[in-house]
Write an enzyme that holds these catalytic residues in place. Structure first.
Site, short mmCIF file in Angstrom:
data_model
loop_
_atom_site.label_atom_id
_atom_site.label_comp_id
_atom_site.label_asym_id
_atom_site.label_seq_id
_atom_site.Cartn_x
_atom_site.Cartn_y
_atom_site.Cartn_z
NE ARG A 80 -14.66 -39.31 4.00
CZ ARG A 80 -15.77 -39.16 4.71
NH1 ARG A 80 -15.87 -39.72 5.91
NH2 ARG A 80 -16.80 -38.49 4.23
CE LYS B 213 -18.71 -40.20 -0.09
NZ LYS B 213 -17.76 -39.12 0.10
CB SER C 197 -14.99 -37.94 -5.51
OG SER C 197 -14.30 -38.44 -4.41
#
Length: 216
Positions: free
Chosen positions: A39, A137, A108
């Site tokens: 990520r 997030k 997602s």
């Protein structure tokens, strides 16, 4: 998809207590992690690429998939095993055309409707969440938590694997597994742990216990 996604690590270097992502991934592999996602959203492209090279060596040797978040170009450059897409990313079919039919494509989603659409578009698995409040997030946790009931609703309408993400710990992983999630994806539960290998094993045991409880 014939891969198990019971425990899925999403990398985030700033949660690793200074150990570095590669070290955390190595220890998670020792603990039996099933998949690793590169990520590192705030890293530069070159830094993500160089880290991805290191992670690919580790995951390839362990025979587990390396999945790249968002960046199809980076997945191509790394010859990664998969890509994980969100709402602002390329469509599933376009990504598959760039990466090949054998590539794992995740999507997602946060609603059953979006889940059905992603499966129809050709997703191999779904990342569903954020299930619980999470600080990893760039959104306020209270706005992103969808709850365990939504995980169950998604699992009811699709036939592809469902991976719950967002605020997952060994204490609540069994609940989402019992609700229908095939597995869980985490950042902090493993990355911040004093012993990432042990944390991975605990998470896997919680998921398995949830599955077993759901079938009794």
């Amino acid at each position: 998809m014939d891969r198990t996604l019971s425990t899925y690590l999403v990398s985030q270097a700033d949660r690793s207590n200074g150990r570095g992502t590669a070290t955390v991934v190595r220890e998670a592999i020792a603990g039996g992690i099933d998949a690793v996602q590169l990520r590192e959203k705030h890293a530069s492209a070159i830094d993500r690429y160089e880290l991805g090279q290191n992670l690919y060596e580790l995951t390839n040797e362990a025979d587990i998939p390396l999945i790249v978040n968002d960046r199809v170009d980076l997945a191509v450059a790394l010859d990664a095993d998969g890509i994980h897409l969100g709402d602002g990313d390329l469509p599933i079919q376009v990504a598959r055309e760039q990466l090949g039919e054998d590539t794992i494509v995740g999507r997602s989603v946060a609603t059953p409707e979006a889940a059905r659409m992603a499966e129809a578009a050709g997703a191999d698995y779904l990342g569903v969440g954020a299930v619980f409040a999470t600080g990893t997030k760039d959104t306020r946790p209270s706005e992103s938590a969808i709850g365990v009931d939504t995980v169950a609703a998604v699992a009811d309408v699709v036939s592809i694997p469902v991976v719950a993400i967002g605020g997952i710990t060994s204490e609540n992983a069994g609940r989402v597994a019992a609700a229908g999630a095939d597995g869980v994806a985490v950042v902090t539960t493993i990355t911040e742990a004093d012993d990432p290998a042990a944390a991975t094993r605990e998470l896997h045991e919680a998921v398995e216990a949830g599955h077993e409880g759901a079938t009794q």
